[in-house]
Design a protein around this motif. Structure first.
Motif, PDB file in Angstrom:
ATOM      1  N   PRO A 188      33.123  21.617  42.761  1.00 18.19           N
ATOM      2  CA  PRO A 188      32.014  21.924  41.846  1.00 18.19           C
ATOM      3  C   PRO A 188      31.941  23.399  41.452  1.00 18.19           C
ATOM      4  O   PRO A 188      31.420  23.741  40.391  1.00 18.19           O
ATOM      5  CB  PRO A 188      30.776  21.510  42.643  1.00 18.19           C
ATOM      6  N   VAL A 189      32.468  24.278  42.324  1.00 14.26           N
ATOM      7  CA  VAL A 189      32.465  25.719  42.053  1.00 14.26           C
ATOM      8  C   VAL A 189      33.887  26.235  42.241  1.00 14.26           C
ATOM      9  O   VAL A 189      34.526  25.960  43.269  1.00 14.26           O
ATOM     10  CB  VAL A 189      31.503  26.466  43.009  1.00 14.26           C
ATOM     11  N   LEU A 190      34.371  26.973  41.257  1.00 16.81           N
ATOM     12  CA  LEU A 190      35.757  27.449  41.330  1.00 16.81           C
ATOM     13  C   LEU A 190      35.866  28.915  40.958  1.00 16.81           C
ATOM     14  O   LEU A 190      35.227  29.382  40.001  1.00 16.81           O
ATOM     15  CB  LEU A 190      36.652  26.647  40.382  1.00 16.81           C
ATOM     16  N   PRO A 191      36.696  29.681  41.706  1.00 11.97           N
ATOM     17  CA  PRO A 191      36.966  31.066  41.330  1.00 11.97           C
ATOM     18  C   PRO A 191      37.952  31.105  40.167  1.00 11.97           C
ATOM     19  O   PRO A 191      38.802  30.218  40.030  1.00 11.97           O
ATOM     20  CB  PRO A 191      37.595  31.647  42.603  1.00 11.97           C
ATOM     21  N   VAL A 192      37.840  32.105  39.319  1.00 13.96           N
ATOM     22  CA  VAL A 192      38.779  32.284  38.211  1.00 13.96           C
ATOM     23  C   VAL A 192      39.412  33.659  38.349  1.00 13.96           C
ATOM     24  O   VAL A 192      38.720  34.685  38.293  1.00 13.96           O
ATOM     25  CB  VAL A 192      38.080  32.169  36.843  1.00 13.96           C
ATOM     26  N   PHE A 193      40.725  33.690  38.542  1.00 10.80           N
ATOM     27  CA  PHE A 193      41.456  34.954  38.659  1.00 10.80           C
ATOM     28  C   PHE A 193      41.836  35.451  37.274  1.00 10.80           C
ATOM     29  O   PHE A 193      42.293  34.681  36.429  1.00 10.80           O
ATOM     30  CB  PHE A 193      42.702  34.752  39.514  1.00 10.80           C
ATOM     31  N   GLY A 194      41.660  36.751  37.054  1.00 12.80           N
ATOM     32  CA  GLY A 194      41.967  37.317  35.744  1.00 12.80           C
ATOM     33  C   GLY A 194      41.208  36.611  34.636  1.00 12.80           C
ATOM     34  O   GLY A 194      41.821  36.169  33.658  1.00 12.80           O
ATOM     35  N   LEU A 241      33.427  31.181  38.771  1.00 13.31           N
ATOM     36  CA  LEU A 241      33.081  32.520  39.252  1.00 13.31           C
ATOM     37  C   LEU A 241      34.214  33.497  38.946  1.00 13.31           C
ATOM     38  O   LEU A 241      35.317  33.366  39.492  1.00 13.31           O
ATOM     39  CB  LEU A 241      32.837  32.487  40.761  1.00 13.31           C
ATOM     40  N   PRO A 242      33.981  34.487  38.075  1.00 16.50           N
ATOM     41  CA  PRO A 242      35.013  35.501  37.796  1.00 16.50           C
ATOM     42  C   PRO A 242      35.302  36.297  39.068  1.00 16.50           C
ATOM     43  O   PRO A 242      34.383  36.806  39.701  1.00 16.50           O
ATOM     44  CB  PRO A 242      34.370  36.384  36.720  1.00 16.50           C
ATOM     45  N   MET A 243      36.549  36.397  39.451  1.00 17.22           N
ATOM     46  CA  MET A 243      36.911  37.091  40.675  1.00 17.22           C
ATOM     47  C   MET A 243      37.336  38.538  40.386  1.00 17.22           C
ATOM     48  O   MET A 243      38.099  38.787  39.447  1.00 17.22           O
ATOM     49  CB  MET A 243      38.055  36.362  41.376  1.00 17.22           C
ATOM     50  N   PRO A 244      36.879  39.493  41.195  1.00 20.10           N
ATOM     51  CA  PRO A 244      37.292  40.889  41.025  1.00 20.10           C
ATOM     52  C   PRO A 244      38.811  41.013  41.221  1.00 20.10           C
ATOM     53  O   PRO A 244      39.418  40.285  42.019  1.00 20.10           O
ATOM     54  CB  PRO A 244      36.528  41.627  42.126  1.00 20.10           C
ATOM     55  N   ASP A 245      39.410  41.956  40.525  1.00 22.89           N
ATOM     56  CA  ASP A 245      40.862  42.130  40.596  1.00 22.89           C
ATOM     57  C   ASP A 245      41.347  42.417  42.016  1.00 22.89           C
ATOM     58  O   ASP A 245      42.386  41.905  42.440  1.00 22.89           O
ATOM     59  CB  ASP A 245      41.305  43.268  39.669  1.00 22.89           C
ATOM     60  N   GLY A 246      40.599  43.224  42.741  1.00 23.76           N
ATOM     61  CA  GLY A 246      41.024  43.577  44.093  1.00 23.76           C
ATOM     62  C   GLY A 246      41.119  42.364  44.996  1.00 23.76           C
ATOM     63  O   GLY A 246      42.085  42.188  45.740  1.00 23.76           O
ATOM     64  N   LEU A 247      40.129  41.495  44.914  1.00 20.10           N
ATOM     65  CA  LEU A 247      40.117  40.287  45.729  1.00 20.10           C
ATOM     66  C   LEU A 247      41.224  39.327  45.292  1.00 20.10           C
ATOM     67  O   LEU A 247      41.890  38.700  46.118  1.00 20.10           O
ATOM     68  CB  LEU A 247      38.758  39.603  45.622  1.00 20.10           C
ATOM     69  N   SER A 248      41.442  39.231  43.988  1.00 15.93           N
ATOM     70  CA  SER A 248      42.496  38.359  43.464  1.00 15.93           C
ATOM     71  C   SER A 248      43.872  38.818  43.929  1.00 15.93           C
ATOM     72  O   SER A 248      44.722  38.012  44.320  1.00 15.93           O
ATOM     73  CB  SER A 248      42.459  38.339  41.931  1.00 15.93           C
ATOM     74  N   THR A 258      44.570  40.576  46.590  1.00 17.61           N
ATOM     75  CA  THR A 258      44.694  40.335  48.027  1.00 17.61           C
ATOM     76  C   THR A 258      45.034  38.876  48.304  1.00 17.61           C
ATOM     77  O   THR A 258      45.897  38.565  49.128  1.00 17.61           O
ATOM     78  CB  THR A 258      43.378  40.700  48.746  1.00 17.61           C
ATOM     79  N   PHE A 259      44.373  37.982  47.600  1.00 18.97           N
ATOM     80  CA  PHE A 259      44.632  36.550  47.764  1.00 18.97           C
ATOM     81  C   PHE A 259      46.086  36.229  47.399  1.00 18.97           C
ATOM     82  O   PHE A 259      46.773  35.484  48.109  1.00 18.97           O
ATOM     83  CB  PHE A 259      43.679  35.757  46.871  1.00 18.97           C
ATOM     84  N   SER A 308      52.231  37.335  44.228  1.00 20.83           N
ATOM     85  CA  SER A 308      51.883  38.656  43.699  1.00 20.83           C
ATOM     86  C   SER A 308      52.433  38.873  42.296  1.00 20.83           C
ATOM     87  O   SER A 308      51.751  39.411  41.416  1.00 20.83           O
ATOM     88  CB  SER A 308      52.402  39.750  44.636  1.00 20.83           C
ATOM     89  N   ASP A 309      53.694  38.471  42.069  1.00 23.77           N
ATOM     90  CA  ASP A 309      54.268  38.618  40.733  1.00 23.77           C
ATOM     91  C   ASP A 309      53.486  37.815  39.705  1.00 23.77           C
ATOM     92  O   ASP A 309      53.212  38.283  38.594  1.00 23.77           O
ATOM     93  CB  ASP A 309      55.732  38.168  40.720  1.00 23.77           C
ATOM     94  N   GLN A 310      53.120  36.593  40.066  1.00 27.17           N
ATOM     95  CA  GLN A 310      52.365  35.743  39.148  1.00 27.17           C
ATOM     96  C   GLN A 310      50.998  36.344  38.842  1.00 27.17           C
ATOM     97  O   GLN A 310      50.524  36.285  37.701  1.00 27.17           O
ATOM     98  CB  GLN A 310      52.219  34.340  39.735  1.00 27.17           C
ATOM     99  N   TRP A 311      50.375  36.955  39.854  1.00 30.01           N
ATOM    100  CA  TRP A 311      49.083  37.589  39.633  1.00 30.01           C
ATOM    101  C   TRP A 311      49.227  38.783  38.691  1.00 30.01           C
ATOM    102  O   TRP A 311      48.447  38.961  37.758  1.00 30.01           O
ATOM    103  CB  TRP A 311      48.464  38.033  40.956  1.00 30.01           C
TER     104      TRP A 311
END
Length: 315
Positions: free
Chosen positions: A178-184, A244-251, A253-254, A264-267
């Motif tokens: 129901p709740v999802l983080p969004v990277f970038g 939920l928009p995720m901060p770059d730093g947290l993304s 790290t994940f 990391s390359d994909q991020w």
């Protein structure tokens, strides 16, 4: 019915041809009457294409792209070659940097009429931060063009299709959580339909005199942010979801953690976006009108809805 055309009866070798895009390139070639040799580490993945081929029209060859002799054996006798080898893990510089050069040299030695190298928009690096994937792709392009100057280089954006690993990955998560983080979330992508890229590859093979020696950037007709893509998938599933928009730093790290779905390359590639630069010709110069994601998404998401095609309300 007898077929005619530039590729009819020609032997086209698809290096890495059992993968996602290879499936579509092979179908386009078979329709034109070409003889297709699918060279792959796991050629059995292409068995499903056999019913589409006439007797003797399709060959399967086991190939290790990291072994030069294996590459040369698979290209023997080729009239044309398409390189589709790509990866995000393993020895990227060998697989996507050195190996394409071996393929191009082998094709030139065999007297092949055309060579198409499928690269990526990422091969045009942005900024000073080196991304191993992008560096390997750029090396591959350089080595191909050095060995086979009349090769055609295709740089597609992120590919989508009914059976892709991109849209379907997010679709699976959205159908479950129901709740999802969004990277970038603000990263812009110019998603491109895999069938359109396959058609571009085949048209380049058909007319190497016109398209050889050129680089094409292939992007879809619309630019979407990662947040917009997630929202569009949820809407097509008829689901209400919180993103939920995720901060770059947290993304970042994940992405650096082992075993995560995004490396990391994909991020880094996602963060810089994936759109055409406008410095190179695109689909229009190949006579192709690219199709947008919205043309297919609603139909593809039916299987992810709570009650399939019978479910019309948001859940």
């Amino acid at each position: 019915m007898a077929k005619s055309g530039a590729l009819n009866g020609k032997l086209v070798v698809l290096m890495g041809g059992s993968g996602f895009i290879g499936n579509y390139v092979a179908q386009a070639l078979l329709e034109r009457g070409a003889r297709v040799r699918i060279a792959s580490r796991h050629p059995e993945k292409a068995f499903k294409l056999k019913p589409l081929a006439n007797l003797g029209q399709m060959q399967l060859a086991r190939c290790d792209a990291g072994d030069r002799q294996s590459v040369e054996r698979c290209i023997a006798g080729a009239d044309a070659v398409v390189n589709l080898v790509g990866a995000f893990s393993g020895n990227l510089r060998k697989l996507m940097g050195e190996a394409p050069g071996w393929m191009a040299e082998a094709a030139a030695k065999e007297g092949a009429e055309a060579f198409v190298h499928v690269s990526a928009i990422a091969a045009e690096p942005e900024g000073e931060t080196e991304i191993e994937y992008a560096a390997a792709k750029k090396m591959g392009e350089d080595r191909v063009l050095a060995a086979f100057p009349k090769a055609t280089v295709l740089r597609p954006s992120i590919l989508f299709g009914k059976d892709d690993n991109f849209i379907n990955m997010f679709a699976g998560l959205i159908s479950t959580l129901p709740v999802l983080p969004v990277f970038g979330p603000e990263s812009e992508l110019q998603l491109v339909y895999v069938d359109d890229v396959a058609e571009a590859a085949v048209r380049a093979l058909e007319d190497p005199g016109k398209h050889g020696g050129k680089i094409y950037e292939l992007g879809g007709p619309e630019t979407l942010s990662m947040m917009e893509i997630n929202e569009a998938i949820a809407a097509a599933q008829r689901r209400n979801r919180t993103f939920l928009p995720m901060p770059d730093g947290l993304s970042a790290t994940f992405a650096a953690l082992p075993g995560t779905p995004m490396g990391s390359d994909q991020w880094k590639l996602l963060k810089q976006g994936n759109v055409v630069s406008g410095e190179y010709p695109g689909f229009d110069k190949l006579g192709i009108e690219p199709r947008p994601l919205e043309l297919f998404l609603d139909r593809w998401m039916v299987r992810y809805r709570k009650h399939g095609r019978f479910h019309a309300e948001a859940a």
